[in-house]
Design a protein around this motif. Structure first.
Motif, PDB file in Angstrom:
ATOM      1  N   PRO A  39       4.332  -7.329  -7.588  1.00 26.71           N
ATOM      2  CA  PRO A  39       3.607  -7.630  -6.351  1.00 26.71           C
ATOM      3  C   PRO A  39       2.850  -8.949  -6.470  1.00 26.71           C
ATOM      4  O   PRO A  39       2.204  -9.215  -7.486  1.00 26.71           O
ATOM      5  CB  PRO A  39       2.642  -6.452  -6.229  1.00 26.71           C
ATOM      6  N   ARG A  40       2.923  -9.763  -5.446  1.00 25.34           N
ATOM      7  CA  ARG A  40       2.177 -11.021  -5.395  1.00 25.34           C
ATOM      8  C   ARG A  40       1.405 -11.064  -4.091  1.00 25.34           C
ATOM      9  O   ARG A  40       2.001 -11.038  -3.009  1.00 25.34           O
ATOM     10  CB  ARG A  40       3.111 -12.236  -5.466  1.00 25.34           C
ATOM     11  N   GLY A  41       0.080 -11.093  -4.202  1.00 28.58           N
ATOM     12  CA  GLY A  41      -0.719 -11.134  -2.983  1.00 28.58           C
ATOM     13  C   GLY A  41      -2.134 -10.695  -3.243  1.00 28.58           C
ATOM     14  O   GLY A  41      -2.641 -10.815  -4.368  1.00 28.58           O
ATOM     15  N   GLY A  42      -2.778 -10.158  -2.230  1.00 27.69           N
ATOM     16  CA  GLY A  42      -4.168  -9.756  -2.331  1.00 27.69           C
ATOM     17  C   GLY A  42      -4.358  -8.461  -3.089  1.00 27.69           C
ATOM     18  O   GLY A  42      -3.400  -7.757  -3.443  1.00 27.69           O
ATOM     19  N   ALA A  43      -5.625  -8.137  -3.321  1.00 29.42           N
ATOM     20  CA  ALA A  43      -5.967  -6.968  -4.123  1.00 29.42           C
ATOM     21  C   ALA A  43      -5.423  -5.680  -3.528  1.00 29.42           C
ATOM     22  O   ALA A  43      -4.953  -4.794  -4.248  1.00 29.42           O
ATOM     23  CB  ALA A  43      -7.486  -6.883  -4.274  1.00 29.42           C
ATOM     24  N   SER A  44      -5.454  -5.560  -2.203  1.00 31.88           N
ATOM     25  CA  SER A  44      -4.998  -4.336  -1.561  1.00 31.88           C
ATOM     26  C   SER A  44      -3.511  -4.115  -1.776  1.00 31.88           C
ATOM     27  O   SER A  44      -3.072  -3.000  -2.092  1.00 31.88           O
ATOM     28  CB  SER A  44      -5.310  -4.390  -0.059  1.00 31.88           C
ATOM     29  N   LEU A  45      -2.715  -5.167  -1.604  1.00 29.97           N
ATOM     30  CA  LEU A  45      -1.271  -5.068  -1.821  1.00 29.97           C
ATOM     31  C   LEU A  45      -0.975  -4.665  -3.257  1.00 29.97           C
ATOM     32  O   LEU A  45      -0.184  -3.744  -3.517  1.00 29.97           O
ATOM     33  CB  LEU A  45      -0.600  -6.395  -1.497  1.00 29.97           C
ATOM     34  N   ILE A  46      -1.586  -5.356  -4.193  1.00 29.97           N
ATOM     35  CA  ILE A  46      -1.303  -5.087  -5.606  1.00 29.97           C
ATOM     36  C   ILE A  46      -1.711  -3.670  -5.980  1.00 29.97           C
ATOM     37  O   ILE A  46      -0.971  -2.948  -6.662  1.00 29.97           O
ATOM     38  CB  ILE A  46      -2.022  -6.125  -6.492  1.00 29.97           C
ATOM     39  N   ARG A  47      -2.879  -3.252  -5.509  1.00 27.73           N
ATOM     40  CA  ARG A  47      -3.351  -1.900  -5.824  1.00 27.73           C
ATOM     41  C   ARG A  47      -2.393  -0.841  -5.270  1.00 27.73           C
ATOM     42  O   ARG A  47      -2.079   0.143  -5.952  1.00 27.73           O
ATOM     43  CB  ARG A  47      -4.752  -1.690  -5.261  1.00 27.73           C
ATOM     44  N   THR A  48      -1.917  -1.046  -4.056  1.00 25.22           N
ATOM     45  CA  THR A  48      -0.996  -0.094  -3.442  1.00 25.22           C
ATOM     46  C   THR A  48       0.281   0.039  -4.249  1.00 25.22           C
ATOM     47  O   THR A  48       0.761   1.152  -4.528  1.00 25.22           O
ATOM     48  CB  THR A  48      -0.655  -0.519  -2.004  1.00 25.22           C
ATOM     49  N   VAL A  49       0.860  -1.088  -4.646  1.00 23.50           N
ATOM     50  CA  VAL A  49       2.108  -1.062  -5.403  1.00 23.50           C
ATOM     51  C   VAL A  49       1.893  -0.423  -6.780  1.00 23.50           C
ATOM     52  O   VAL A  49       2.686   0.414  -7.222  1.00 23.50           O
ATOM     53  CB  VAL A  49       2.684  -2.485  -5.549  1.00 23.50           C
ATOM     54  N   VAL A  50       0.821  -0.791  -7.456  1.00 20.48           N
ATOM     55  CA  VAL A  50       0.551  -0.245  -8.785  1.00 20.48           C
ATOM     56  C   VAL A  50       0.355   1.266  -8.731  1.00 20.48           C
ATOM     57  O   VAL A  50       0.859   2.012  -9.570  1.00 20.48           O
ATOM     58  CB  VAL A  50      -0.688  -0.926  -9.406  1.00 20.48           C
ATOM     59  N   GLU A  51      -0.370   1.739  -7.723  1.00 17.07           N
ATOM     60  CA  GLU A  51      -0.723   3.154  -7.661  1.00 17.07           C
ATOM     61  C   GLU A  51       0.393   4.039  -7.116  1.00 17.07           C
ATOM     62  O   GLU A  51       0.475   5.215  -7.465  1.00 17.07           O
ATOM     63  CB  GLU A  51      -1.984   3.337  -6.803  1.00 17.07           C
ATOM     64  N   GLU A  52       1.277   3.489  -6.284  1.00 16.50           N
ATOM     65  CA  GLU A  52       2.255   4.326  -5.605  1.00 16.50           C
ATOM     66  C   GLU A  52       3.687   4.161  -6.098  1.00 16.50           C
ATOM     67  O   GLU A  52       4.557   4.982  -5.776  1.00 16.50           O
ATOM     68  CB  GLU A  52       2.212   4.058  -4.094  1.00 16.50           C
ATOM     69  N   SER A  53       3.968   3.134  -6.904  1.00 20.74           N
ATOM     70  CA  SER A  53       5.347   2.873  -7.313  1.00 20.74           C
ATOM     71  C   SER A  53       5.792   3.784  -8.459  1.00 20.74           C
ATOM     72  O   SER A  53       5.039   4.022  -9.405  1.00 20.74           O
ATOM     73  CB  SER A  53       5.484   1.407  -7.734  1.00 20.74           C
ATOM     74  N   THR A  54       7.023   4.276  -8.366  1.00 19.61           N
ATOM     75  CA  THR A  54       7.638   4.960  -9.502  1.00 19.61           C
ATOM     76  C   THR A  54       8.486   3.983 -10.314  1.00 19.61           C
ATOM     77  O   THR A  54       8.903   4.298 -11.420  1.00 19.61           O
ATOM     78  CB  THR A  54       8.524   6.127  -9.024  1.00 19.61           C
ATOM     79  N   VAL A  55       8.752   2.799  -9.747  1.00 17.41           N
ATOM     80  CA  VAL A  55       9.417   1.719 -10.473  1.00 17.41           C
ATOM     81  C   VAL A  55       8.374   1.030 -11.366  1.00 17.41           C
ATOM     82  O   VAL A  55       7.235   0.831 -10.940  1.00 17.41           O
ATOM     83  CB  VAL A  55      10.021   0.694  -9.482  1.00 17.41           C
ATOM     84  N   PRO A  56       8.719   0.671 -12.601  1.00 22.62           N
ATOM     85  CA  PRO A  56       7.761  -0.052 -13.444  1.00 22.62           C
ATOM     86  C   PRO A  56       7.248  -1.317 -12.755  1.00 22.62           C
ATOM     87  O   PRO A  56       8.016  -2.044 -12.120  1.00 22.62           O
ATOM     88  CB  PRO A  56       8.585  -0.398 -14.694  1.00 22.62           C
ATOM     89  N   VAL A  57       5.938  -1.558 -12.864  1.00 22.07           N
ATOM     90  CA  VAL A  57       5.284  -2.658 -12.151  1.00 22.07           C
ATOM     91  C   VAL A  57       4.648  -3.611 -13.154  1.00 22.07           C
ATOM     92  O   VAL A  57       4.030  -3.179 -14.133  1.00 22.07           O
ATOM     93  CB  VAL A  57       4.201  -2.127 -11.190  1.00 22.07           C
ATOM     94  N   ILE A  58       4.804  -4.907 -12.905  1.00 22.18           N
ATOM     95  CA  ILE A  58       4.020  -5.916 -13.626  1.00 22.18           C
ATOM     96  C   ILE A  58       2.930  -6.362 -12.666  1.00 22.18           C
ATOM     97  O   ILE A  58       3.192  -6.970 -11.626  1.00 22.18           O
ATOM     98  CB  ILE A  58       4.877  -7.108 -14.071  1.00 22.18           C
TER      99      ILE A  58
END
Length: 413
Positions: free
Chosen positions: A200-219
């Motif tokens: 994810p590239r963007g603001g804190a809200s976007l990154i937090r959403t992807v980190v917390e909800e993704s089942t795909v490994p996240v950087i």
């Protein structure tokens, strides 16, 4: 087409990309660059539609500027692809190797991730940068930009896909996901087994959403509540220059300084000068009482201010009693991105570097240097603030994993 179907097509493309030679990949990057320039009018037409919609939606001038393209910006994006082609190919690089006591030859080599999903906001240049760095590192890219740039991104990806196919690589190496609803993001985050990594590239809200909800490994990338700490042993002229550059050189980046910490021993000498400089530069200071004592323009700082990544002409400022207190403040409010100390004390510098937990630590240098280009890496997909796999600016090698190749001669265990 569903995200799952696009991911399956990306996996097929990734299989072919994994064995593509550097010559073929670099030729594709040059073809992409040439096509962007040749088809600039249709790209600008799509961008014009996005800009008009953005103005109607009341987007700020800063957001519209990040969204806007012109001939010069398109040419610069194309040049970035050509520069990427000149970089070393990480795929196949031997990270380490040895001959084991039993005669087996062991090599650890770089290989592509496979399918890389990238979720990002606003800037159409990210579409091209991400596609290019993924292709160069042998990965297929699934791009999910923002709805505000939908027409720009569609035009860019159409150009890139044609160029990639014309260079003999699968067009599905670059795919754009639907940005008209959040469903595509949700599907992408659930495509474990088809998508190898999500960035994810963007603001804190976007990154937090992807980190917390993704089942795909996240950087995890990007959020930067970066500090400049002015030590008791600092050269104050140098400290003013570094602080101003870190804050004002560009306001909307993750490596911009959002907080300033000043040792109490130099506060009376330093604060009047730096506050005046901030005022001249149009920066609003959110400060504690001992900061406000030096200027009536200081806005009282709240707990939230010290934790905020402003991305605007604002900065929080606090006076600290010691290096220990500065480190404690950074540990409480920092985001692990970039922290800086200004000091002429080698002891203070060593202690700060050892104790501050961040992807990059600057000694007598601006936080704005945390950047793949400034570090000499060339291409960069983002700045990782996590600790596993990659940390700091992520260049081409960070878009790869590794595999072990073991060669024997009939060896049995």
């Amino acid at each position: 087409m569903s995200v799952v179907e696009q991911a399956r097509r990306a996996r097929d493309a990734a299989e072919e990309l994994a064995t593509a030679t550097r010559t073929v990949k670099d030729a594709a990057l040059h073809a992409m660059a040439d096509a962007l320039v040749a088809r600039t009018p249709e790209i600008l037409a799509g961008n014009s539609t996005d800009l008009a919609a953005g103005r109607d939606a009341g987007l700020s001038a800063a957001v519209l500027d990040r969204l806007a393209l012109d001939e010069h910006r398109v040419a610069a994006i194309a040049d970035a692809l050509r520069e990427m082609a000149a970089l070393p190919d990480p795929v196949g690089e031997v990270v380490r190797g040895s001959t084991l006591p039993n005669g087996l030859e062991l090599r650890q080599v770089r290989v592509p991730f496979g399918v890389v999903g990238i979720v990002y906001e606003g800037r159409p240049n990210v579409t091209v940068d991400a596609a290019g760095i993924c292709l160069k590192s042998g990965n297929a890219a699934l791009l999910r930009g923002s709805s505000s740039a939908a027409h720009s991104n569609a035009a860019l990806v159409a150009v890139l896909r044609d160029a990639v196919a014309g260079a003999g690589l699968p067009a599905d190496a670059v795919q754009l996901l639907d940005s008209s609803s959040r469903d595509s993001v949700k599907e992408l985050m659930r495509a474990r087994g088809l998508v190898d990594v999500l960035i994810p590239r963007g603001g804190a809200s976007l990154i937090r959403t992807v980190v917390e909800e993704s089942t795909v490994p996240v950087i995890e990338t990007g959020v930067g509540n970066c500090h400049v700490y002015v030590d008791a042993a600092a050269d104050l002229d140098k400290a003013v220059a570094i602080t101003l550059n870190a804050k004002t050189q560009r306001l909307s980046t993750c490596n911009t300084a959002e907080s300033l910490l000043v040792h109490r021993d130099v506060a009376d000498a330093f604060l009047p000068v730096v506050l005046a400089a901030f005022a001249y530069a149009g920066v609003t200071v959110h400060g504690s009482g001992d900061v406000a004592a030096h200027s009536p323009a200081v806005v009282p700082a709240t707990e939230e201010d010290y934790a905020t990544e402003y991305l605007s002409a604002d900065i929080s400022v606090a006076v600290v009693d010691s290096l220990d207190a500065a480190v404690a403040h950074i540990r409480r409010y920092g985001t692990g991105h970039t922290e800086a100390i200004v000091t002429d004390s080698q002891r203070a510098a060593r202690e700060f570097v050892a104790r501050v937990d961040a992807a990059a630590v600057m000694v007598n240098a601006s936080t704005r240097f945390t950047d793949g280009g400034e570090f000499g890496f060339g291409a960069e997909i983002g700045i990782s603030t996590q600790k596993l796999h990659a940390r700091g600016p992520m260049g081409l090698p960070e878009l790869t994993s590794t595999k072990y190749v073991v060669t024997g001669d009939g060896h049995l265990r």
